[in-house]
Design an enzyme around this catalytic site. Sequence first.
Site, PDB file in Angstrom:
ATOM      1  N   GLY A  33       0.767  -1.196   0.082  1.00  0.00           N
ATOM      2  CA  GLY A  33       0.101   0.072   0.000  1.00  0.00           C
ATOM      3  C   GLY A  33       0.792   1.228   0.050  1.00  0.00           C
ATOM      4  N   GLY A  35       0.385   5.871   0.365  1.00  0.00           N
ATOM      5  CA  GLY A  35      -0.338   7.143   0.634  1.00  0.00           C
ATOM      6  C   GLY A  35       0.412   8.167   0.472  1.00  0.00           C
ATOM      7  N   TYR A  37       1.778  10.184   2.864  1.00  0.00           N
ATOM      8  CA  TYR A  37       3.146  10.225   3.622  1.00  0.00           C
ATOM      9  C   TYR A  37       3.864   9.214   3.532  1.00  0.00           C
ATOM     10  CZ  TYR A  37       0.721  14.370   5.587  1.00  0.00           C
ATOM     11  OH  TYR A  37       0.182  15.682   5.517  1.00  0.00           O
ATOM     12  N   LYS A  55       5.198   0.868   8.049  1.00  0.00           N
ATOM     13  CA  LYS A  55       4.925   2.084   7.161  1.00  0.00           C
ATOM     14  C   LYS A  55       6.055   2.916   7.096  1.00  0.00           C
ATOM     15  CE  LYS A  55       1.590   5.802   6.528  1.00  0.00           C
ATOM     16  NZ  LYS A  55       0.261   6.556   7.172  1.00  0.00           N
ATOM     17  N   ASP A 149      -9.960  10.585   7.932  1.00  0.00           N
ATOM     18  CA  ASP A 149      -9.616   9.968   6.659  1.00  0.00           C
ATOM     19  C   ASP A 149     -10.264   9.037   6.212  1.00  0.00           C
ATOM     20  OD1 ASP A 149      -8.255  10.230   3.923  1.00  0.00           O
ATOM     21  OD2 ASP A 149      -6.422   9.515   4.786  1.00  0.00           O
TER      22      ASP A 149
END
Length: 269
Positions: A33, A35, A37, A55, A149
Amino acid sequence: MNVNKDWYDNIAIENGILDIPYEQINKERTKIGFGKYGIVYKTTCSLIEGDVAIKEIYIRNQECIENFINEVRVHSLSRHRRIIQIYGISRNVKKNLYYIVMEYANNGTLRDFLSKNNPVDLKERIRLAIQISEGISYLHNKLYISHRDLHAKNILIKNGNIKISDFGNSKCFINDQKNFESHNVLDNSPFTFYKVSDIHSLGVILLELSNCRKTSHKELISKRCLKKDCLEIHEKSGMTSNLQLKPLEPVYLNTDKKSYIRAIQSPVF
């Protein structure tokens, strides 16, 4: 501020987060995944049993630091089965890369799940909808946090159960009425200042869940058109806060009425 040390050490100490040496994280990773940031990878960590999600965030400015800190704080506060749990944080100082190490959701995002398993049985969709509501209710009523979000790609599924993730834009809304009331609903920015926006997002997610498909552009426009109505409802909420709702009749799932859902007697939020 020393971008390589001060804020990172403080967030680990203040929130009781494990500082995982970067060398303990496996270099073999699978991208799952991405995004605004950062990028999310599936990998392993020698300190943690089984697969983990990391992440990866490149710290290029103060906004990235604040997003990282915000997400870590929310994860560290969350102790609920519907919220992705954090294991620790890590960093590669040489490359200015920082990591949030979290539990891995083996069934991917809600959107991926619906796409791969379409059509999804009605009872299963209802079960998932209830679990999503449980997670949002926990954020609102226990942590006083608005996610800000919410969408089907930020809702993950692990072993068939819902896990809400991605809290970089979240915000504590307690004593935050001024920000909500002063927000201009006609501008181009997302409507994100109060928990009621999460409820709007929940509606869009439930629409996607009920249809087993991605919400269309036309449907998203309809959601934005409801912003002003949402504000008006909030302004009048003082008039309706004492309203007692009567329990609804059971909603039957089939014609023989053997299977049904009992409507809850009080609002979730």
